[in-house]
Enzyme design. Structure first.
Site, PDB file in Angstrom:
ATOM      1  N   GLY A 146       1.179  -1.084   0.297  1.00  0.00           N
ATOM      2  CA  GLY A 146      -0.121   0.031  -0.316  1.00  0.00           C
ATOM      3  C   GLY A 146       0.569   1.451   0.076  1.00  0.00           C
ATOM      4  N   GLU A 181       4.499  -6.379   1.492  1.00  0.00           N
ATOM      5  CA  GLU A 181       4.033  -6.698   0.237  1.00  0.00           C
ATOM      6  C   GLU A 181       4.083  -5.337  -0.599  1.00  0.00           C
ATOM      7  OE1 GLU A 181      -0.199  -8.725   0.836  1.00  0.00           O
ATOM      8  OE2 GLU A 181       0.976 -10.595   1.879  1.00  0.00           O
ATOM      9  N   PRO A 182       5.239  -4.369  -0.692  1.00  0.00           N
ATOM     10  CA  PRO A 182       4.636  -2.935  -1.870  1.00  0.00           C
ATOM     11  C   PRO A 182       4.935  -3.448  -2.641  1.00  0.00           C
ATOM     12  CG  PRO A 182       6.888  -4.023  -0.718  1.00  0.00           C
ATOM     13  CD  PRO A 182       6.580  -4.823  -0.072  1.00  0.00           C
ATOM     14  N   ARG A 223      -4.818   3.864 -15.914  1.00  0.00           N
ATOM     15  CA  ARG A 223      -5.076   4.339 -14.989  1.00  0.00           C
ATOM     16  C   ARG A 223      -5.646   5.229 -14.690  1.00  0.00           C
ATOM     17  NH1 ARG A 223      -1.516   5.269 -11.286  1.00  0.00           N
ATOM     18  NH2 ARG A 223      -2.834   4.534  -9.389  1.00  0.00           N
ATOM     19  N   CYS A 245     -11.217   3.727 -29.030  1.00  0.00           N
ATOM     20  CA  CYS A 245     -12.805   4.643 -29.055  1.00  0.00           C
ATOM     21  C   CYS A 245     -14.037   5.381 -27.880  1.00  0.00           C
ATOM     22  CB  CYS A 245     -13.199   4.341 -30.676  1.00  0.00           C
ATOM     23  SG  CYS A 245     -12.890   4.582 -31.926  1.00  0.00           S
ATOM     24  N   GLU A 246     -13.684   6.045 -27.052  1.00  0.00           N
ATOM     25  CA  GLU A 246     -14.361   6.575 -26.401  1.00  0.00           C
ATOM     26  C   GLU A 246     -13.631   7.837 -26.109  1.00  0.00           C
ATOM     27  OE1 GLU A 246     -15.015   3.662 -22.766  1.00  0.00           O
ATOM     28  OE2 GLU A 246     -14.817   1.660 -24.133  1.00  0.00           O
ATOM     29  N   TYR A 297       1.197  -1.206 -11.817  1.00  0.00           N
ATOM     30  CA  TYR A 297      -0.533  -1.533 -12.325  1.00  0.00           C
ATOM     31  C   TYR A 297      -0.391  -1.054 -13.867  1.00  0.00           C
ATOM     32  CZ  TYR A 297      -0.351  -2.818  -7.485  1.00  0.00           C
ATOM     33  OH  TYR A 297      -0.297  -3.131  -6.425  1.00  0.00           O
TER      34      TYR A 297
END
Ligand code: LLP
Length: 427
Positions: A240, A282-283, A320, A351-352, A380
């Protein structure tokens, strides 16, 4: 500014000693460019900050952040362990040489087959529910098998609502007030429960919630120890730890953070007479986010009701900004010191309308053909990329002290057809 940005003598963006424009020239774009040295630095900084105050300390890299094999191999070679959330991640870790004792499995809502598969690979499981405990006991021989439980510490935090994993709205973990009962149940079934795990969320730069979570997890562990006599071999406080994404954000003072939290942890250990369990963290993001830059090319500069800088990647490449409204700093890698002249939108090629990397972003006079660097893309980024709009996934290149090596080929159009079957009656 705490962002990892370097400029070379050609006024181009430098990535681990390589020129960003040369990387695009040689390997194409969009491309994820990974700086090996930065990953090693991040790991050592993280590990050393905590282990100097509490040597019984292990880092389990949350590999969901980035499962590129080279990235994981770098961390493996540093002595890092790995936290996994799916049998696929366990499989990758085992293939790369992580021994089972260096792998944790923190899955949720997993099937009986998956539970058995992970058990058979000899990996320690952080069990997420009574259902999983009971189902595990039916598919494996529980006798002496070491397990751990993920508890809900009733503290949650994160950069976005979707990344908060503690508290009453969270699907994760067993309830704080049922912990003793569940650990006793596990013992009765024949398991050897030796660990406790919690994880409050992701992208947190404020030290306060971590302290609250350590306190609450230790209170739960202390009570379980008192009620059941279990001696914990490890307590795992999850990941986190955030990183700065904007030029204004400050990095967490890791040394201070570690020293405060370890003192608090030690106080709790002696309060509950818990001996010296190993501390796990747990990084994910902290180890890899700022070691990777997504390099894209400007296709079009368009003046509509707003000004759009159109690039050759989209939320299929880096999700993200669209998914969490996350800020990713963007630099014009072709002219790093050019003055800021405008505030423009940086748009992708999906296309959005939501496919934007940035709105109203201060940038220099960006021209078609320029290379832009989208920073902090290591966590991520690639792992959440997709083939939406039938665009092949991009390549990844590893830079080690100026030497660039392709570590993942870009997909081809044929890859888009892979695995699909046209039924006979449609032939
Ligand atoms: N441990 C567990 C059990 C986790 O679920 C996670 C992240 C971590 C560790 C690592 O968290 P980190 O140190 O990376 O914050 N896709 C989101 C982040 C989701 C995180 C999910 N769990 C994003 O792009 O911000």
């Amino acid at each position: 500014m705490d962002l990892n940005i370097k400029t070379n003598d050609k006024d181009h963006l430098d990535i681990g000693g390589a020129d960003a424009l040369d990387l695009v020239e040689e390997f194409g774009s969009p491309i994820y460019a990974i700086d090996e040295v930065r990953i090693r630095e991040n790991y050592n900084k993280f590990y050393n900050s905590f282990s100097k105050y509490y040597p019984d300390f292990k880092v389990f890299y949350a590999c969901k952040a980035n499962t590129n094999l080279a990235v994981m191999k770098i961390l493996e070679s540093e002595g890092c362990c790995v936290d996994t959330v799916s049998p696929g991640e366990v499989y990758i870790s085992r293939k790369l040489g992580f021994s089972p004792d260096r792998i944790l499995f923190t899955g949720n809502n997993i099937t009986d087959e998956e539970l058995k598969m992970v058990h058979d690979m000899g990996v320690i499981l952080n069990i997420d529910s009574v259902s999983a405990l009971n189902r595990l006991s039916e598919v494996v021989n529980p006798k002496g098998f070491k397990i751990s439980f993920r508890v809900n510490p009733m503290v949650g935090a994160g950069h976005h609502e979707h990344t908060i994993t503690g508290g009453v709205m969270s699907k994760f973990g067993i309830m704080d007030n049922e912990a003793s009962e569940v650990y006793a149940m596990a013992k009765d079934l024949g398991f050897d429960p030796i660990g406790m795990h919690s994880h409050i969320g992701s992208g947190i730069l404020d030290p306060e919630p971590f302290k609250l979570a350590i306190g609450s997890t230790m209170d739960i562990a202390g009570k379980v120890h008192e009620d059941t006599g279990i001696d914990f071999e490890f307590v795992d406080f999850g990941g986190g730890v955030g990183v700065p994404y904007t030029p204004e954000e400050k990095a967490l003072d890791l040394d201070h953070f570690a020293s405060e939290n370890i003192s608090f942890f030690k106080e709790k250990l002696s309060e509950y007479n818990m001996g010296k369990p190993t501390m796990y963290l747990e990084p994910g993001r902290y180890l890899v986010a700022d070691a990777v830059t997504l390099l894209v090319k400007v296709n079009s500069v368009k003046q509509s009701y707003r000004k759009f800088i159109g690039v050759n990647a989209g939320f299929n490449t880096l999700l993200r900004p669209s998914m969490y409204d996350s800020y990713h700093h963007i630099v014009d890698a072709s002219k790093m010191s050019a003055p800021i002249t405008q505030e423009v939108d940086v748009a992708g090629n999906v296309c959005e309308s939501g496919d934007l990397f940035a709105r109203d972003r201060p940038l220099p006079d960006v021209e078609e053909g320029d290379v832009l660097g989208i920073l902090n893309a290591g966590a991520y980024g690639f792992t959440m990329a997709s083939n939406y709009n039938s665009r092949p996934l991009p390549a990844e290149v590893l830079v080690n002290n100026g030497e660039a090596t392709l570590v993942r080929k870009a997909q081809t159009f044929d890859d888009l057809l892979e695995g699909q079957i046209i039924p006979e009656h449609l032939e």
